[in-house]
Design a protein around this motif. Structure first.
Motif, mmCIF file in Angstrom:
data_model
loop_
_atom_site.group_PDB
_atom_site.id
_atom_site.type_symbol
_atom_site.label_atom_id
_atom_site.label_comp_id
_atom_site.label_asym_id
_atom_site.label_seq_id
_atom_site.Cartn_x
_atom_site.Cartn_y
_atom_site.Cartn_z
ATOM 1 N N HIS A 77 0.836 -1.201 0.000
ATOM 2 C CA HIS A 77 0.000 0.000 0.000
ATOM 3 C C HIS A 77 0.869 1.248 0.000
ATOM 4 O O HIS A 77 2.005 1.223 0.449
ATOM 5 N N ARG A 78 0.298 2.328 -0.484
ATOM 6 C CA ARG A 78 0.964 3.626 -0.448
ATOM 7 C C ARG A 78 0.312 4.453 0.654
ATOM 8 O O ARG A 78 -0.904 4.647 0.649
ATOM 9 N N VAL A 79 1.114 4.923 1.598
ATOM 10 C CA VAL A 79 0.593 5.638 2.761
ATOM 11 C C VAL A 79 1.343 6.955 2.904
ATOM 12 O O VAL A 79 2.578 6.983 2.858
ATOM 13 N N GLY A 80 0.599 8.037 3.095
ATOM 14 C CA GLY A 80 1.215 9.347 3.243
ATOM 15 C C GLY A 80 1.650 9.618 4.671
ATOM 16 O O GLY A 80 1.632 8.732 5.545
ATOM 17 N N ASP A 81 2.065 10.839 4.923
ATOM 18 C CA ASP A 81 2.506 11.237 6.258
ATOM 19 C C ASP A 81 1.340 11.139 7.249
ATOM 20 O O ASP A 81 0.175 11.254 6.890
ATOM 21 N N GLY A 82 1.700 10.945 8.501
ATOM 22 C CA GLY A 82 0.690 10.920 9.540
ATOM 23 C C GLY A 82 0.252 9.538 9.960
ATOM 24 O O GLY A 82 -0.666 9.390 10.784
ATOM 25 N N PHE A 83 0.898 8.498 9.441
ATOM 26 C CA PHE A 83 0.516 7.123 9.775
ATOM 27 C C PHE A 83 0.832 6.778 11.231
ATOM 28 O O PHE A 83 0.093 6.027 11.877
ATOM 29 N N ALA A 84 1.932 7.297 11.760
ATOM 30 C CA ALA A 84 2.408 6.860 13.078
ATOM 31 C C ALA A 84 1.393 7.115 14.175
ATOM 32 O O ALA A 84 1.187 6.257 15.049
ATOM 33 N N ASP A 85 0.738 8.276 14.169
ATOM 34 C CA ASP A 85 -0.173 8.610 15.271
ATOM 35 C C ASP A 85 -1.356 7.641 15.372
ATOM 36 O O ASP A 85 -1.597 7.069 16.445
ATOM 37 N N PRO A 86 -2.131 7.404 14.297
ATOM 38 C CA PRO A 86 -3.231 6.446 14.435
ATOM 39 C C PRO A 86 -2.738 5.021 14.686
ATOM 40 O O PRO A 86 -3.411 4.254 15.386
ATOM 41 N N ALA A 87 -1.575 4.660 14.142
ATOM 42 C CA ALA A 87 -1.043 3.326 14.400
ATOM 43 C C ALA A 87 -0.723 3.151 15.878
ATOM 44 O O ALA A 87 -1.019 2.105 16.484
ATOM 45 N N GLU A 88 -0.130 4.169 16.500
ATOM 46 C CA GLU A 88 0.188 4.087 17.923
ATOM 47 C C GLU A 88 -1.079 4.043 18.772
ATOM 48 O O GLU A 88 -1.137 3.346 19.796
ATOM 49 N N ARG A 89 -2.122 4.776 18.356
ATOM 50 C CA ARG A 89 -3.387 4.715 19.101
ATOM 51 C C ARG A 89 -4.028 3.334 18.980
ATOM 52 O O ARG A 89 -4.609 2.812 19.948
ATOM 53 N N ALA A 90 -3.915 2.722 17.792
ATOM 54 C CA ALA A 90 -4.451 1.371 17.612
ATOM 55 C C ALA A 90 -3.687 0.370 18.475
ATOM 56 O O ALA A 90 -4.283 -0.521 19.104
ATOM 57 N N LEU A 91 -2.374 0.497 18.513
ATOM 58 C CA LEU A 91 -1.571 -0.395 19.349
ATOM 59 C C LEU A 91 -1.912 -0.231 20.822
ATOM 60 O O LEU A 91 -2.017 -1.211 21.565
ATOM 61 N N ARG A 92 -2.098 1.001 21.254
ATOM 62 C CA ARG A 92 -2.434 1.253 22.656
ATOM 63 C C ARG A 92 -3.794 0.648 22.995
ATOM 64 O O ARG A 92 -3.963 0.018 24.049
ATOM 65 N N ALA A 93 -4.755 0.814 22.103
ATOM 66 C CA ALA A 93 -6.084 0.240 22.353
ATOM 67 C C ALA A 93 -6.016 -1.281 22.411
ATOM 68 O O ALA A 93 -6.646 -1.910 23.273
ATOM 69 N N ALA A 94 -5.259 -1.891 21.513
ATOM 70 C CA ALA A 94 -5.131 -3.354 21.516
ATOM 71 C C ALA A 94 -4.441 -3.837 22.783
ATOM 72 O O ALA A 94 -4.833 -4.850 23.386
ATOM 73 N N ARG A 95 -3.432 -3.107 23.202
ATOM 74 C CA ARG A 95 -2.664 -3.494 24.394
ATOM 75 C C ARG A 95 -3.502 -3.362 25.667
ATOM 76 O O ARG A 95 -3.462 -4.234 26.540
ATOM 77 N N GLU A 96 -4.284 -2.303 25.758
ATOM 78 C CA GLU A 96 -4.990 -2.000 27.000
ATOM 79 C C GLU A 96 -6.360 -2.671 27.106
ATOM 80 O O GLU A 96 -6.857 -2.889 28.211
ATOM 81 N N THR A 97 -6.974 -2.991 25.971
ATOM 82 C CA THR A 97 -8.343 -3.517 26.002
ATOM 83 C C THR A 97 -8.467 -4.966 25.546
ATOM 84 O O THR A 97 -9.501 -5.594 25.799
ATOM 85 N N GLY A 98 -7.464 -5.498 24.842
ATOM 86 C CA GLY A 98 -7.585 -6.841 24.295
ATOM 87 C C GLY A 98 -8.496 -6.930 23.083
ATOM 88 O O GLY A 98 -8.875 -8.025 22.658
ATOM 89 N N LYS A 99 -8.843 -5.800 22.510
ATOM 90 C CA LYS A 99 -9.709 -5.794 21.332
ATOM 91 C C LYS A 99 -8.909 -6.058 20.053
ATOM 92 O O LYS A 99 -7.676 -5.917 20.020
ATOM 93 N N LEU A 100 -9.626 -6.445 19.007
ATOM 94 C CA LEU A 100 -9.054 -6.521 17.667
ATOM 95 C C LEU A 100 -9.304 -5.166 17.015
ATOM 96 O O LEU A 100 -10.445 -4.785 16.765
#
Length: 332
Positions: free
Chosen positions: A109-132
């Motif tokens: 895939h081609r991804v522009g700038d700004g990917f890191a912030d939502p990726a880190e929020r997704a990782l935090r949610a997965a880590r803290e809640t056990g959700k997919l």
């Protein structure tokens, strides 16, 4: 808890024929630059992860180090789409690393700038809640070639998933965009146990049982090819979505180059060796040994690789898979 990136690099990319083939899939190509899509993807996720694994088929394993020299290579027993692939990766990484959270993403895939912030929020949610957790890209057009996610209750860093909707009609896509639906970008965050627990309640249960028994080849024989969306996410009550306001394209077909390329004054996007005369809004792509001349036409895609030439109206780029199917049938 370590963060492990799992980059999926086992697809073929048939809609980008003749550039992409079973011998040279699109993730190893540099379609819109000098570096391959796989190389760019690994570079994008390395700052977010403690380690990066590239998951691929046996026939592509030797190609990976040239594009991702610092990544570990995971070889799945056979190509069975993203459902079995991601279950296999979760099981293997858990055994090798232990407790961790996984960031899973396609290599092409081609991804522009700004990917890191939502990726880190997704990782935090997965880590803290056990959700997919899936990343949902905010759409900029009513695309019919992507799946959509309907956000539900706002939980702060993420939303509950109210529904997954596969490739819609034009009318439905326009309604989805108006109603605030998100594109399903195929980027996921979860802990291995969270995914494996859901997989045990799905049609992929025989694969998990076989992996637990140390018999991955048997497990892959017991399951059908299926995407992780169909196999697990669509029937899961534990799914979440993190909106991502980033430029994104899956580069799935030749019309993607018209969107992401740098057009000339007449709207032509050229990647390779080509001459255009009175041509408008064309996509032209070649390998180093080919040259294409396009005269007096509009809205065409012309691709020349390895002595094979494709000509198709760019608006019909999705039909290239029909060509590949015919060619494969003739070779059998």
């Amino acid at each position: 808890m370590d963060t492990i990136a799992v980059v999926l690099a086992g697809g073929v990319g048939t809609r980008l024929y003749p550039a992409s083939s079973r011998e040279r899939p699109k993730q190893f190509l540099a379609l819109d630059g000098e570096r391959s899509l796989l190389s760019r993807t690994v570079e994008r996720v390395e700052p977010l992860a403690d380690a990066t694994y590239v998951l691929t088929r046996p026939e592509y394993a030797d190609l990976v180090p040239d594009h991702a020299p610092d990544a570990e290579v995971l070889v799945e027993p056979a190509g069975r789409d993203t459902g079995p692939a991601l279950v296999y990766a979760a099981h293997r990484v858990r055994d090798e690393v232990g407790e961790c959270v996984l960031l899973n993403l396609p290599s092409d895939h081609r991804v522009g700038d700004g990917f890191a912030d939502p990726a880190e929020r997704a990782l935090r949610a997965a880590r803290e809640t056990g959700k997919l957790v899936t990343l949902g890209v905010e759409p900029d057009r009513p695309a019919t070639g992507y799946g959509y996610i309907k956000p539900g209750t706002d939980r702060g860093d993420y939303f509950d998933v109210a529904g997954f909707f596969e490739k819609p009609s034009t009318e439905a896509a326009e309604r989805y965009v108006y109603d605030g639906f998100l594109w399903n970008a195929g980027v996921f965050a979860w802990t291995p146990e969270a995914l494996l627990d859901e997989a045990r309640r799905s049609d992929l249960a025989p694969l998990v049982e076989s992996l637990d028994a140390g018999q991955p080849e048997r497990g892959f024989r017991l399951v059908e090819p299926v995407s992780v969306d169909y196999a697990i996410l669509e029937g899961c009550a534990n799914a979440a979505v993190v909106p991502a306001d980033v430029e994104w394209d899956d580069l799935g077909a030749w019309d993607a180059l018209a969107r992401v390329g740098d057009p000339d004054a007449a709207g032509n996007v050229v990647a390779g060796n080509a001459l255009t005369v009175d041509a408008e809004d064309c996509v032209i792509a070649t390998d180093e040994g080919s040259h294409v001349s396009v005269v007096g036409v509009e809205g065409l895609t012309v691709a020349a690789y390895d002595g094979r030439v494709l000509v198709v109206p760019t608006e019909d780029a999705q039909r290239v898979r029909e060509v590949v199917a015919r060619l494969e049938a003739e070779e059998e």
